[in-house]
Write an enzyme that holds these catalytic residues in place. Sequence first.
Site, mmCIF file in Angstrom:
data_model
loop_
_atom_site.group_PDB
_atom_site.id
_atom_site.type_symbol
_atom_site.label_atom_id
_atom_site.label_comp_id
_atom_site.label_asym_id
_atom_site.label_seq_id
_atom_site.Cartn_x
_atom_site.Cartn_y
_atom_site.Cartn_z
ATOM 1 N N ARG A 12 0.845 -1.210 0.000
ATOM 2 C CA ARG A 12 0.000 0.000 0.000
ATOM 3 C C ARG A 12 0.876 1.255 0.000
ATOM 4 N NH1 ARG A 12 -0.424 4.556 2.739
ATOM 5 N NH2 ARG A 12 -0.102 3.438 4.677
ATOM 6 N N ASP A 13 1.513 1.575 1.108
ATOM 7 C CA ASP A 13 2.316 2.808 1.190
ATOM 8 C C ASP A 13 3.452 2.760 0.156
ATOM 9 O OD1 ASP A 13 3.648 5.113 2.113
ATOM 10 O OD2 ASP A 13 3.181 4.696 4.193
ATOM 11 N N HIS A 204 8.552 7.006 8.715
ATOM 12 C CA HIS A 204 9.220 7.234 7.431
ATOM 13 C C HIS A 204 10.680 7.574 7.748
ATOM 14 C CE1 HIS A 204 5.919 6.989 4.439
ATOM 15 N NE2 HIS A 204 5.196 7.053 5.551
ATOM 16 N N CYS A 235 3.652 9.417 1.298
ATOM 17 C CA CYS A 235 2.302 9.901 1.002
ATOM 18 C C CYS A 235 2.383 10.865 -0.179
ATOM 19 C CB CYS A 235 1.712 10.608 2.230
ATOM 20 S SG CYS A 235 0.097 11.306 1.902
ATOM 21 N N ASN A 244 9.358 4.694 3.640
ATOM 22 C CA ASN A 244 9.183 4.167 4.999
ATOM 23 C C ASN A 244 10.492 3.542 5.468
ATOM 24 O OD1 ASN A 244 6.391 4.015 3.688
ATOM 25 N ND2 ASN A 244 5.909 3.504 5.794
HETATM 26 P P1 HMG Z 1 -13.091 14.256 -2.751
HETATM 27 O O1 HMG Z 1 -12.873 14.778 -4.150
HETATM 28 O O2 HMG Z 1 -13.249 15.240 -1.663
HETATM 29 O O3 HMG Z 1 -14.327 13.253 -2.592
HETATM 30 O O4 HMG Z 1 -11.896 13.247 -2.433
HETATM 31 P P2 HMG Z 1 -15.619 12.995 -3.394
HETATM 32 O O5 HMG Z 1 -16.543 12.343 -2.449
HETATM 33 O O6 HMG Z 1 -16.088 14.245 -4.122
HETATM 34 O O7 HMG Z 1 -15.190 11.923 -4.484
HETATM 35 C C1 HMG Z 1 -14.361 12.219 -5.589
HETATM 36 C C2 HMG Z 1 -14.312 10.987 -6.465
HETATM 37 O O8 HMG Z 1 -13.697 9.909 -5.761
HETATM 38 C C3 HMG Z 1 -15.721 10.463 -6.841
HETATM 39 O O9 HMG Z 1 -15.575 9.822 -8.092
HETATM 40 C C4 HMG Z 1 -15.991 9.427 -5.789
HETATM 41 O O10 HMG Z 1 -16.909 8.461 -6.199
HETATM 42 C C5 HMG Z 1 -14.620 8.809 -5.628
HETATM 43 P P3 HMG Z 1 -15.983 10.546 -9.483
HETATM 44 O O11 HMG Z 1 -17.412 10.916 -9.323
HETATM 45 O O12 HMG Z 1 -15.086 11.770 -9.569
HETATM 46 O O13 HMG Z 1 -15.693 9.535 -10.513
HETATM 47 N N1 HMG Z 1 -14.399 8.236 -4.284
HETATM 48 C C6 HMG Z 1 -13.872 7.026 -4.091
HETATM 49 N N2 HMG Z 1 -13.458 6.072 -4.950
HETATM 50 C C7 HMG Z 1 -12.972 4.927 -4.396
HETATM 51 N N3 HMG Z 1 -12.857 4.722 -3.068
HETATM 52 C C8 HMG Z 1 -13.265 5.671 -2.204
HETATM 53 C C9 HMG Z 1 -13.801 6.874 -2.707
HETATM 54 N N4 HMG Z 1 -14.271 7.985 -2.118
HETATM 55 C C10 HMG Z 1 -14.639 8.805 -3.098
HETATM 56 N N5 HMG Z 1 -13.133 5.451 -0.890
HETATM 57 C C11 HMG Z 1 -11.048 11.323 -1.292
HETATM 58 C C12 HMG Z 1 -11.815 12.620 -1.174
HETATM 59 C C13 HMG Z 1 -10.828 10.804 0.122
HETATM 60 C C14 HMG Z 1 -11.848 10.334 -2.093
HETATM 61 C C15 HMG Z 1 -9.702 11.585 -2.025
HETATM 62 O O14 HMG Z 1 -9.096 12.704 -1.468
HETATM 63 C C16 HMG Z 1 -8.769 10.411 -1.950
HETATM 64 O O15 HMG Z 1 -9.050 9.339 -2.448
HETATM 65 N N6 HMG Z 1 -7.575 10.600 -1.344
HETATM 66 C C17 HMG Z 1 -6.596 9.546 -1.270
HETATM 67 C C18 HMG Z 1 -5.841 9.663 -0.027
HETATM 68 C C19 HMG Z 1 -4.708 8.668 -0.001
HETATM 69 O O16 HMG Z 1 -4.812 7.552 -0.465
HETATM 70 N N7 HMG Z 1 -3.564 9.114 0.580
HETATM 71 C C20 HMG Z 1 -2.458 8.231 0.762
HETATM 72 C C21 HMG Z 1 -2.694 7.316 1.907
HETATM 73 S S1 HMG Z 1 -2.480 8.102 3.490
HETATM 74 C C22 HMG Z 1 -0.792 7.936 3.801
HETATM 75 O O17 HMG Z 1 -0.043 7.558 2.941
HETATM 76 C C23 HMG Z 1 -0.291 8.203 5.198
HETATM 77 C C24 HMG Z 1 -0.026 6.884 5.960
HETATM 78 O O18 HMG Z 1 0.930 6.083 5.295
HETATM 79 C C25 HMG Z 1 0.481 7.180 7.379
HETATM 80 C C26 HMG Z 1 1.594 8.232 7.394
HETATM 81 O O19 HMG Z 1 2.684 7.962 6.819
HETATM 82 O O20 HMG Z 1 1.340 9.290 7.963
HETATM 83 C C27 HMG Z 1 -1.311 6.062 6.114
HETATM 84 MG MG MG Z 2 3.038 6.352 5.434
#
Ligand code: HMG
Ligand code: MG
Length: 288
Positions: A12-13, A204, A235, A244
């Site tokens: 994933r990450d 990380h 991220c 990481n």
């Molecule tokens: P948005 O534009 O505010 O939300 O995005 P929305 O509700 O308007 O949806 C936009 C589009 O996404 C729509 O599709 C939804 O259907 C779809 P469209 O009509 O444009 O075709 N959608 C989804 N599709 C699949 N699965 C879903 C989903 N939700 C909405 N769950 C949203 C908000 C959260 C969707 C967007 O910002 C997003 O997907 N962000 C991704 C965040 C992400 O993956 N970040 C990386 C992981 S976090 C990380 O790495 C940190 C971590 O490792 C810990 C650390 O290191 O700190 C965990």
């Molecule tokens: Mg992370």
Amino acid sequence: MDIVSINEVGPRDGLQNIKNILSVDERLKLIRSLEEAGIKLIEIGSFVSHKAVPAMSDTDELISQLGNIENYSVLIPNEKGLDKAKNNGVKEICTVLCVTDSMNKKNINQTVKETLRDLKKIFLETKDSGIRSKCYVSVAFYCPYEGKVDSCYVEDVIGLLLDYKADEIVIADTIGAANPREVKKLLSSIINNYKDINMSCHFHDTRALGLANVYASLDAGIKKFDSCIGGLGGCPFAPNSSGNLATEDLVSMLEMMNITTGVNLDKLISSRELASEFTHMSLKGRMI
Ligand code: HMG
Ligand code: MG
């Protein structure tokens, strides 16, 4: 005997932000190779917008090919992600709350308050459905937009997440900026204030402080760590978030310290070679 659990977040990450997007078959082969090395817990992907993170598309297809998904978790950012997790039989979900508004907005387009409101519902729903819930407390030390994060505020947020019945809290140093002293101080204080907390850490390795921060966390009593094969990861929405802590470096240090991980280092190096072949990247774990 000292035992530490390792939760591999490479699929994933590690893969969410790379140029060469892996096929479902390659993702599957990497997961199988990590299991072959003895890794028991794996975050296999996420249900997020495919426009925001194209590399995590087809996580549903991956799950159907994996079959039994007892030891896997999947990251979800919202209710829609939870629905997908449920429909695909996921047993453990990882939610994410970046504790500053700027970072949370960049990541999932919500303020902290909005995400807390939604997480309350999500954790209620997971309890009803028998799904285990984790919550990443991201940018727990430093935010790439707002700088140093107040530790008292972080502890208050954790208190709310525990009230909402999150099963596990994962303290994340998203941009790899924390140092061992502040890590030990925050973790010790959380453990002191929330006696029954189930907490793990996600470091990380931007400034090569990942292992030092693991050591500080061990001192504070932490027994579970995230890591990522080959030190992949970061991220996409956090500037300066590099890879990481590498799983092979973590396993190597722990085993040298006579702490059992259940992971075979030689086989893990083969997993790193596979990850390197699939990503077309020369990976940076220091263990040889
Ligand atoms: P948005 O534009 O505010 O939300 O995005 P929305 O509700 O308007 O949806 C936009 C589009 O996404 C729509 O599709 C939804 O259907 C779809 P469209 O009509 O444009 O075709 N959608 C989804 N599709 C699949 N699965 C879903 C989903 N939700 C909405 N769950 C949203 C908000 C959260 C969707 C967007 O910002 C997003 O997907 N962000 C991704 C965040 C992400 O993956 N970040 C990386 C992981 S976090 C990380 O790495 C940190 C971590 O490792 C810990 C650390 O290191 O700190 C965990
Ligand atoms: Mg992370």
